[in-house]
Scaffold this motif. Structure first.
Motif, short mmCIF file in Angstrom:
data_model
loop_
_atom_site.label_atom_id
_atom_site.label_comp_id
_atom_site.label_asym_id
_atom_site.label_seq_id
_atom_site.Cartn_x
_atom_site.Cartn_y
_atom_site.Cartn_z
N LYS A 205 -153.99 79.95 -32.18
CA LYS A 205 -154.33 80.88 -31.09
C LYS A 205 -155.83 81.09 -30.95
O LYS A 205 -156.25 82.00 -30.23
N ARG A 206 -156.60 80.28 -31.62
CA ARG A 206 -158.05 80.42 -31.50
C ARG A 206 -158.50 80.08 -30.09
O ARG A 206 -158.07 79.08 -29.51
N LYS A 207 -159.40 80.88 -29.58
CA LYS A 207 -160.00 80.58 -28.30
C LYS A 207 -161.27 79.78 -28.54
O LYS A 207 -162.12 80.16 -29.35
N VAL A 208 -161.37 78.68 -27.86
CA VAL A 208 -162.48 77.76 -28.11
C VAL A 208 -163.13 77.35 -26.80
O VAL A 208 -162.52 77.45 -25.72
N ALA A 209 -164.36 76.87 -26.90
CA ALA A 209 -165.07 76.36 -25.74
C ALA A 209 -164.40 75.10 -25.23
O ALA A 209 -163.71 74.40 -25.99
N ARG A 210 -164.64 74.79 -23.96
CA ARG A 210 -164.00 73.61 -23.35
C ARG A 210 -164.70 72.31 -23.71
O ARG A 210 -164.18 71.23 -23.46
N THR A 211 -165.90 72.43 -24.23
CA THR A 211 -166.64 71.23 -24.64
C THR A 211 -166.98 71.33 -26.12
O THR A 211 -166.93 72.41 -26.72
N SER B 123 -157.24 75.08 -27.12
CA SER B 123 -156.54 75.51 -28.34
C SER B 123 -155.62 74.40 -28.85
O SER B 123 -155.44 74.22 -30.05
N THR B 124 -155.03 73.66 -27.91
CA THR B 124 -154.28 72.45 -28.25
C THR B 124 -154.76 71.34 -27.33
O THR B 124 -154.78 71.51 -26.11
N PHE B 125 -155.17 70.22 -27.92
CA PHE B 125 -155.66 69.12 -27.10
C PHE B 125 -155.38 67.81 -27.81
O PHE B 125 -155.04 67.78 -29.00
N THR B 126 -155.48 66.72 -27.07
CA THR B 126 -155.22 65.38 -27.62
C THR B 126 -156.46 64.51 -27.45
O THR B 126 -157.08 64.51 -26.39
N ARG B 127 -156.78 63.78 -28.53
CA ARG B 127 -157.91 62.85 -28.45
C ARG B 127 -157.52 61.53 -29.10
O ARG B 127 -156.67 61.49 -30.00
N THR C 262 -166.15 78.63 -31.18
CA THR C 262 -165.06 79.58 -31.02
C THR C 262 -165.56 80.76 -30.21
O THR C 262 -166.74 81.12 -30.27
N THR C 263 -164.67 81.33 -29.40
CA THR C 263 -165.05 82.46 -28.54
C THR C 263 -164.17 83.66 -28.86
O THR C 263 -163.05 83.52 -29.36
#
Length: 826
Positions: free
Chosen positions: A767-773, A806-810, A824-825
């Motif tokens: 549930k961490r809020k994170v930057a988009r980059t 918070s959830t992404f694929t690379r 983190t924000t």
């Protein structure tokens, strides 16, 4: 799931090393992930100490003289001799024209500086330094100094081999019949890496301590700038020094005039402090001379200059590195224990104390703030070492209770010595235990979870020496994968250092190495780039995660059979390979007088068929391997007879030999006929699978049997089971760890993909809020590539990437290490 291609060698999986085109990673869309990384939101990870990663400096590969120590003159005090290396003498490194002889008498400069050069008339002296010559740069200045006794005029210049001047001349007038130091400066008029220092004298004079230093050294403390800066750029948390094998090897003498300051004595820190002209020189364990110009004061000063914790290693009076001797001299042991106490006073005591005064006289009145010392290095006599360690530790703790005292676990990652010493350390409650190992890439990929099972309440681990057994990118990827396991276990593993640190390209005693150099250039290996990435992005807390994805199951041990020796003459006979039911697959009794089908692997030794046996007849040759009969069966028995004829060791029976250079061998009578082992070879290097005491009797014929059943091997000596092992570890080519940099408010996602295809990975940060980059740094390339003097293709590439959430694929590239620093924000 995607199928991961591998090439197999023995029971270990080895990743295929093929040239590949690498594309920047992009976010994968609508692709089933190969791997998942999930942050555990309910868990709090271990704190990562600032000392997590450091460097280990040892004077190996000419790392000190001719390396980090900026002195340009080789054999400046004419102390070299045949004890250091065969054929050396007091003029090694010099060319003398005229009457000039090396003299050792009561007219010497001082009792430690035994030799000097006696010139009886006009003469010319030329010194070519290390490598191919002295490296000088146009308009740079160089400080010259010499101790002289007598009245003469010295003309000092830099020149090329053919005599072309590379500096304006410096004239020094010496006077009087007492030793005096004379100084001056030379300014280079051209750039050259093959310069020579030339000294002309017009009259009889005695000379000693001829020195030439660059005016510009690292922070003006006498170290070569480019090498020191490369170490500083790692941002190490500690510096372990001065070794290594050179710490606890050599003759067990203290610094004693009655022994005429014997060469090849054990390293003693008091030899290495004070004015350089009063420091003793010594035979280096690695086969050359060490001047101690780079001594304990310089080590402490360098550690301070780069913001690292100093970590000296003291001899425990039990030798290691194959020598295996323990002192029985109580007075000598007590002297070394007192030396340990004096060292702490030297580092930390006030400038008015006995040894603090020596430090202050060198230019550092403030303490160096020493917190940690290690006692011993890779001792293979566990009981003798332990008895001495307790004596050292007791004395240190009694006077300095806040000093951390580091013990060790011997020279290997497992085995009888390792288990013995770890049991003693656990029962005793030692502060910290130093582990060392040099293993194959496969080992590192199979042992990422090594420290998961360590006792969280037991002694902490200092991984003081480790490396994968080559300098290619694939080795560095395996090390990187392993380092994720070190960080994940930061509550147990408190310090770790790759080894060795430095290697002079023209004087190599050991490899792999992190930083390579010649006389004017230096370059980081692929492991340097990986170590730097980890050391510059540690974080201060582990973020607990779980990962799922593909692993590789072990495969049976197949391949050729082989025979070898190591400084031993031996005869082998009745070689046979059979199936479990007795069916013969291969046999050779050599009764026909030839060895058809046997080929050399290493092109060493003298193999011949004699008296119905296959004999290797030299006793001064190492690793003489020959092979025959590639075995494709998964279950087989390899039997033979072996007789030692003469020499230092015993037998080497190889199996599972692959064209890639990988193999296993059963080593009987190894380590100067003191122990046996099973070793897994990777080209010229080997890792130990198991060890046990063992000797081989000259003239006795032994019946040997290697029984292979898939990945399990059982060894029989004269019909009795000697040992067994199962090389059945799972290989994990994908590794990860997430840490947090709380000061900067960033998560650091670290992913290693040590395989030849990309790894599509879903990352769930909870549930961490994170930057988009995020800031991304990637090291990737051909796994067989390495950095060299001519080219350094493996470099980190940093960019800004999008698609972070918070959830992404690379998709992580094939054969890569990737770091994502994610803000983190709140």
């Amino acid at each position: 799931m995607r199928r991961i291609p591998y090439r197999l060698a023995g029971a270990a999986a080895v990743l295929v090393s093929l040239p590949l085109a690498v594309s920047p990673p992009v976010a994968a869309q609508a692709v089933e992930p190969d791997y998942t990384i999930t942050v555990n939101p309910a868990a709090t990870g271990a704190t990562i100490p600032q000392s997590m990663y450091g460097v280990f400096f040892e004077d190996i590969n000419y790392a000190a003289d001719g390396g980090l120590y900026a002195e340009l003159v080789r054999n400046r005090s004419f102390e070299f001799n045949s004890t250091d290396a065969s054929g050396w003498n007091g003029l090694t490194g010099w060319t003398a024209t005229g009457s000039a002889t090396v003299t050792n008498d009561d007219q010497r400069l001082n009792e430690r500086n035994r030799n000097y050069l006696s010139v009886t008339g006009a003469a010319t002296l030329v010194n070519a330094g290390y490598n191919t010559g002295l490296a000088v740069k146009k308009n740079d200045k160089y400080d010259f100094s010499v101790w002289a006794r007598g009245t003469a005029s010295l003309q000092v210049t830099l020149q090329t081999v053919d005599g072309t001047a590379l500096s304006t001349p410096l004239t020094i007038a010496t006077k009087g019949d007492t030793w005096k130091k004379y100084t001056g400066a030379l300014k280079a008029t051209a750039t050259s890496d093959v310069a020579h220092l030339k000294i002309k004298t017009d009259a009889a004079v005695r000379l000693d301590e001829v020195s030439l230093f660059p005016k510009n050294t690292y922070k003006n403390h006498g170290l070569r700038t480019d090498l020191a800066q490369k170490v500083a750029d790692l941002d190490p948390g500690f510096v372990r020094f001065p070794g290594g094998c050179l710490v606890n090897t050599g003759s067990m003498y203290a610094y004693d005039a009655a022994n005429n300051y014997p060469r090849a004595r054990a390293y003693q820190w008091k030899d290495t402090v004070g004015p350089v002209e009063t420091r003793a020189t010594n035979k280096n364990f690695w086969g050359y001379n060490q001047t101690y110009g780079l001594g304990y004061y310089e080590y402490f000063q360098f550690s301070e200059d780069i913001g690292a914790m100093p970590l000296p290693v003291l001899p425990a009076l039990v030798t290691g590195c194959g020598q295996n001797r323990a002192t029985v001299d109580e007075a000598l042991l007590q002297r070394h224990i007192q030396d340990a106490l004096d060292l702490i006073e030297y580092a930390n005591g006030p400038a008015t104390s006995t040894w603090g005064k020596v430090r202050a006289a060198a230019g550092h009145p403030k303490p160096f703030n020493l917190t940690t010392v290690a006692v011993g290095n890779e001792e293979n006599l566990p009981n003798e070492y332990w008895a001495n360690f307790l004596r050292f530790e007791s004395a240190i703790k009694a006077k300095y209770p806040n000093i951390t005292v580091v013990s060790n676990s011997g020279p290997d990652d497992q085995g009888a010595t390792f288990e013995n010493l770890w049991a003693k350390n656990r029962e005793h409650g030692s502060d910290m235990v130093d582990e060392h190992y040099y293993n194959s890439p496969a080992w590192f990929l199979q042992n990422n979870r090594r420290y998961d099972a360590y006792d969280r309440n037991g002694p902490k681990v200092f991984l003081g020496e480790y490396a994968s057994l080559d300098n290619k990118l694939y080795n560095s990827l395996a090390e990187a994968a392993y380092m994720t396991g070190l960080e994940r276990n930061a509550d147990v593993v408190k310090m770790a250092s790759y080894a060795p640190l430095l290697a002079n390209i023209d004087n190599v005693q050991w490899k792999p190495d992190m930083i390579w150099f010649d006389n004017d250039e230096s370059w980081g290996s692929t492991s340097y780039q990986v170590q730097k990435l980890f050391m510059n992005n540690v974080g201060d807390r582990v973020v607990p995660t779980t990962a799922t994805g593909n692993v590789l199951q072990p495969k049976p041990i197949t391949g050729a059979i082989g025979l070898s020796t190591w400084r031993t003459a031996a005869t082998y006979d009745d070689v046979k390979v059979t199936r479990p039911d007795g069916t013969v697959i291969y046999g050779d009794d050599f009764d026909d007088g030839n060895a058809d089908g046997w080929t050399s692997v290493t092109n060493r030794g003298n193999w011949t068929v004699s008296n119905g046996g296959y004999a290797q007849t030299t006793t001064d040759t190492e690793d003489t391997m020959v092979k025959a009969a590639t075995i494709s069966e998964t279950d087989y028995d390899y039997t033979l007879k072996a007789t030692k004829q003469s020499g230092a060791e015993g037998f080497l029976v190889a199996f599972g030999i692959q064209e890639t250079g990988q193999f296993y061998w059963w080593n009987l009578g190894g380590w100067n006929n003191t122990q046996g082992a099973v070793e897994k070879g990777i080209t010229s290097a080997k890792e130990q699978i198991l060890t046990k005491p063992n000797t081989v009797t000259t003239g006795q014929t032994y019946d040997l049997k290697v029984s292979v059943r898939g990945t399990k091997v059982t060894l029989f000596l004269d019909g009795v089971e000697w040992a067994s092992f199962d090389d059945n570890a799972v290989t994990e080519p994908f590794a990860q760890v997430v840490t947090e940099d709380t000061r900067r408010g960033e998560l650091i996602v670290k992913v290693v993909n040590a395989q030849d295809i990309p790894a599509v990975t879903r990352i769930d940060l909870g549930k961490r809020k994170v930057a988009r980059t995020a800031k991304q740094t990637v090291i990737t390339g051909d796994p067989g590539e390495q950095n060299t003097r001519s080219a350094e293709p493996i470099q980190p590439v940093t960019s800004t990437v999008s698609g972070i959430a918070s959830t992404f694929t690379r998709e992580f590239p094939a054969n890569s290490v990737t770091f994502l620093r994610i803000k983190t924000t709140r």
